[in-house]
Write a protein that holds these residues in place. Structure first.
Motif, PDB file in Angstrom:
ATOM      1  N   ASN B  70       1.149  -1.157  -0.122  1.00  0.00           N
ATOM      2  CA  ASN B  70       0.204  -0.180  -0.359  1.00  0.00           C
ATOM      3  C   ASN B  70       0.924   1.538  -0.279  1.00  0.00           C
ATOM      4  O   ASN B  70       2.061   1.098   0.232  1.00  0.00           O
ATOM      5  CB  ASN B  70      -1.184   0.214   1.221  1.00  0.00           C
ATOM      6  CG  ASN B  70       0.044   0.103   2.396  1.00  0.00           C
ATOM      7  OD1 ASN B  70       0.559   0.224   2.762  1.00  0.00           O
ATOM      8  ND2 ASN B  70      -0.325  -1.109   3.224  1.00  0.00           N
ATOM      9  N   THR B  71      -0.143   2.666   0.146  1.00  0.00           N
ATOM     10  CA  THR B  71       0.549   4.042  -0.114  1.00  0.00           C
ATOM     11  C   THR B  71       2.220   3.963   1.320  1.00  0.00           C
ATOM     12  O   THR B  71       3.265   4.424   0.938  1.00  0.00           O
ATOM     13  CB  THR B  71      -0.454   5.022  -0.169  1.00  0.00           C
ATOM     14  OG1 THR B  71      -0.846   4.934  -0.765  1.00  0.00           O
ATOM     15  CG2 THR B  71       0.568   5.729  -0.330  1.00  0.00           C
ATOM     16  N   SER B  72       1.510   3.334   2.232  1.00  0.00           N
ATOM     17  CA  SER B  72       2.381   3.292   3.439  1.00  0.00           C
ATOM     18  C   SER B  72       3.606   2.970   3.593  1.00  0.00           C
ATOM     19  O   SER B  72       4.858   2.790   4.256  1.00  0.00           O
ATOM     20  CB  SER B  72       1.090   3.335   4.291  1.00  0.00           C
ATOM     21  OG  SER B  72       0.434   4.239   4.439  1.00  0.00           O
ATOM     22  N   PHE B  73       3.709   1.615   3.130  1.00  0.00           N
ATOM     23  CA  PHE B  73       4.620   0.582   3.756  1.00  0.00           C
ATOM     24  C   PHE B  73       5.232   0.033   2.034  1.00  0.00           C
ATOM     25  O   PHE B  73       4.538   0.097   1.053  1.00  0.00           O
ATOM     26  CB  PHE B  73       4.099  -0.466   4.209  1.00  0.00           C
ATOM     27  CG  PHE B  73       3.307  -0.624   5.554  1.00  0.00           C
ATOM     28  CD1 PHE B  73       1.985   0.093   5.536  1.00  0.00           C
ATOM     29  CD2 PHE B  73       4.588  -0.840   6.714  1.00  0.00           C
ATOM     30  CE1 PHE B  73       2.162  -0.068   7.114  1.00  0.00           C
ATOM     31  CE2 PHE B  73       4.130  -0.660   7.548  1.00  0.00           C
ATOM     32  CZ  PHE B  73       2.580   0.145   8.363  1.00  0.00           C
ATOM     33  N   CYS B  74       6.863  -0.142   2.061  1.00  0.00           N
ATOM     34  CA  CYS B  74       7.490  -0.659   1.106  1.00  0.00           C
ATOM     35  C   CYS B  74       8.522  -1.539   2.078  1.00  0.00           C
ATOM     36  O   CYS B  74       8.582  -1.167   3.227  1.00  0.00           O
ATOM     37  CB  CYS B  74       8.386   0.631   0.556  1.00  0.00           C
ATOM     38  SG  CYS B  74       9.264  -0.320  -1.041  1.00  0.00           S
ATOM     39  N   PHE B  75       8.916  -3.215   1.596  1.00  0.00           N
ATOM     40  CA  PHE B  75       9.740  -3.772   2.090  1.00  0.00           C
ATOM     41  C   PHE B  75      10.785  -4.154   0.693  1.00  0.00           C
ATOM     42  O   PHE B  75      10.846  -4.278  -0.423  1.00  0.00           O
ATOM     43  CB  PHE B  75       8.494  -4.853   2.501  1.00  0.00           C
ATOM     44  CG  PHE B  75       8.013  -4.872   3.435  1.00  0.00           C
ATOM     45  CD1 PHE B  75       6.450  -4.897   2.936  1.00  0.00           C
ATOM     46  CD2 PHE B  75       7.844  -4.651   5.232  1.00  0.00           C
ATOM     47  CE1 PHE B  75       5.133  -4.602   4.490  1.00  0.00           C
ATOM     48  CE2 PHE B  75       6.549  -5.169   5.802  1.00  0.00           C
ATOM     49  CZ  PHE B  75       5.334  -5.143   5.140  1.00  0.00           C
ATOM     50  N   LEU B  76      12.206  -4.397   1.884  1.00  0.00           N
ATOM     51  CA  LEU B  76      13.354  -4.932   1.216  1.00  0.00           C
ATOM     52  C   LEU B  76      13.542  -6.749   1.799  1.00  0.00           C
ATOM     53  O   LEU B  76      13.777  -6.706   3.081  1.00  0.00           O
ATOM     54  CB  LEU B  76      14.016  -3.937   1.655  1.00  0.00           C
ATOM     55  CG  LEU B  76      15.389  -4.737   0.558  1.00  0.00           C
ATOM     56  CD1 LEU B  76      15.792  -4.218  -0.332  1.00  0.00           C
ATOM     57  CD2 LEU B  76      16.907  -3.229   1.453  1.00  0.00           C
ATOM     58  N   ASP B  77      13.091  -7.139   0.725  1.00  0.00           N
ATOM     59  CA  ASP B  77      13.771  -8.672   0.883  1.00  0.00           C
ATOM     60  C   ASP B  77      15.048  -9.042   0.817  1.00  0.00           C
ATOM     61  O   ASP B  77      15.407  -8.815  -0.739  1.00  0.00           O
ATOM     62  CB  ASP B  77      12.136  -9.422   0.600  1.00  0.00           C
ATOM     63  CG  ASP B  77      11.186  -9.158   0.822  1.00  0.00           C
ATOM     64  OD1 ASP B  77       9.879  -9.142   0.144  1.00  0.00           O
ATOM     65  OD2 ASP B  77      10.875  -9.112   1.582  1.00  0.00           O
ATOM     66  N   ILE B  78      16.350  -9.436   1.558  1.00  0.00           N
ATOM     67  CA  ILE B  78      17.189 -10.208   0.895  1.00  0.00           C
ATOM     68  C   ILE B  78      16.482 -11.719   0.638  1.00  0.00           C
ATOM     69  O   ILE B  78      16.803 -12.360   1.730  1.00  0.00           O
ATOM     70  CB  ILE B  78      18.076  -9.582   2.153  1.00  0.00           C
ATOM     71  CG1 ILE B  78      18.258  -8.038   1.876  1.00  0.00           C
ATOM     72  CG2 ILE B  78      19.725 -10.134   0.274  1.00  0.00           C
ATOM     73  CD1 ILE B  78      19.299  -7.614   2.016  1.00  0.00           C
ATOM     74  N   ARG B  79      16.951 -12.418  -0.858  1.00  0.00           N
ATOM     75  CA  ARG B  79      16.314 -14.014  -0.467  1.00  0.00           C
ATOM     76  C   ARG B  79      17.834 -14.593  -0.190  1.00  0.00           C
ATOM     77  O   ARG B  79      17.319 -15.615   1.161  1.00  0.00           O
ATOM     78  CB  ARG B  79      16.158 -13.941  -1.766  1.00  0.00           C
ATOM     79  CG  ARG B  79      15.023 -13.702  -2.734  1.00  0.00           C
ATOM     80  CD  ARG B  79      15.211 -13.767  -3.137  1.00  0.00           C
ATOM     81  NE  ARG B  79      15.502 -14.431  -4.819  1.00  0.00           N
ATOM     82  CZ  ARG B  79      15.627 -14.363  -5.927  1.00  0.00           C
ATOM     83  NH1 ARG B  79      14.227 -15.120  -6.667  1.00  0.00           N
ATOM     84  NH2 ARG B  79      16.385 -13.804  -6.596  1.00  0.00           N
ATOM     85  N   SER B  80      18.631 -13.832   0.243  1.00  0.00           N
ATOM     86  CA  SER B  80      20.057 -15.122   0.756  1.00  0.00           C
ATOM     87  C   SER B  80      21.169 -14.217   1.221  1.00  0.00           C
ATOM     88  O   SER B  80      22.049 -14.147   0.032  1.00  0.00           O
ATOM     89  CB  SER B  80      20.254 -16.341  -0.704  1.00  0.00           C
ATOM     90  OG  SER B  80      21.218 -17.017   0.231  1.00  0.00           O
ATOM     91  N   PRO B  81      21.199 -13.620   1.784  1.00  0.00           N
ATOM     92  CA  PRO B  81      21.916 -12.915   1.951  1.00  0.00           C
ATOM     93  C   PRO B  81      23.574 -12.772   2.420  1.00  0.00           C
ATOM     94  O   PRO B  81      23.886 -13.882   2.577  1.00  0.00           O
ATOM     95  CB  PRO B  81      22.073 -11.967   4.087  1.00  0.00           C
ATOM     96  CG  PRO B  81      20.280 -12.909   3.640  1.00  0.00           C
ATOM     97  CD  PRO B  81      20.129 -14.066   3.109  1.00  0.00           C
ATOM     98  N   GLY B  82      24.619 -12.219   2.048  1.00  0.00           N
ATOM     99  CA  GLY B  82      25.994 -12.416   1.739  1.00  0.00           C
ATOM    100  C   GLY B  82      26.272 -11.909   3.136  1.00  0.00           C
ATOM    101  O   GLY B  82      26.008 -11.015   2.900  1.00  0.00           O
TER     102      GLY B  82
END
Lengths: 112, 113
Positions: B70-82
């Motif tokens: 939605n307008t208010s939220f944004c997520f950053l996903d790191i699938r396999s962090p190095g």
């Protein structure tokens, strides 16, 4: 692509001294932003310059954009410990909306 | 006060274990950005959303994904962090419609062990 070079990379001054930080662009600037970042925190907007020869001031900080729009300077008068932090210049560019390309930052230390 | 909020401020994850960073804003801005800032380096744009339109920078690794439910939220996903993904992650917003200034959150410092 546009590159911004800041100088100096770090600066240590005594409280009360004046100082200047420079930001030089590889291309003509169509806007130049100055931000301040305290260690481990986000960026705080200071000033935006758009026109050649433009100068803006806020409290003891003055920013200028040269006539050719390829260099900007940030000047702090009578520095205080509260001025300490990382100063970043940023310029819009690229195809992404509102994208900012940043310089590498200048670390300012002010000794009381 | 209207603002940009990032949670958590500090995140520790294990090598290869997926992690999600969160950003929310009360400014009702159209545009949200994710930047990566490694130690002593300039912030580097990863991607941004203009409303629901996602825009990935050409050199952003596939390991990084984003969602904006939605307008208010944004997520950053790191699938396999190095180990090389350890950095400060900064969220920023912009009103859109020609506005220039970006408003930054306090950042999330990610450590990968």
């Amino acid at each position: 692509s546009q590159e911004l070079e800041q100088s100096p990379q770090s600066l240590i001054v005594q409280e009360g001294k004046n100082l200047t930080i420079n930001c030089t662009s590889s291309k003509t600037l169509y806007g130049l932003y100055w931000y301040k970042q305290k260690y481990g925190e986000g960026l705080i907007f200071l000033m935006m310059l758009q026109k050649g020869g433009e100068e803006k001031s806020h409290e003891k900080i003055t920013a200028k954009l040269d006539e050719k729009k390829q260099q900007s300077s940030l000047h702090i008068t009578a520095s205080q410990p509260s001025h300490a932090g990382i100063y970043l210049c940023g310029a819009p560019g690229g195809t992404s909306y509102g994208k900012l390309t940043f310089g590498q930052g200048t670390i300012l230390t002010v000794h009381p | 006060d209207a603002m940009v909020i990032q949670n958590p401020r500090y995140q520790v994850t294990q090598f290869g274990k997926p992690v999600t960073l969160s950003c929310s804003q009360t400014l009702n801005h159209n545009v949200m950005y994710w930047y990566q800032q490694k130690s002593s380096q300039a912030p580097k744009l990863l991607f941004h959303y203009y409303d629901k339109d996602f825009n990935n920078e050409a050199d952003t690794p596939d390991n990084f994904q984003s969602r904006r439910p939605n307008t208010s939220f944004c997520f950053l996903d790191i699938r396999s962090p190095g180990l090389g993904d350890a950095a400060m992650y900064l969220c920023a917003t912009n009103p859109g419609q020609g506005a220039r200034e970006q408003y930054f959150g306090p950042g999330t410092r990610l450590t990968v062990t």
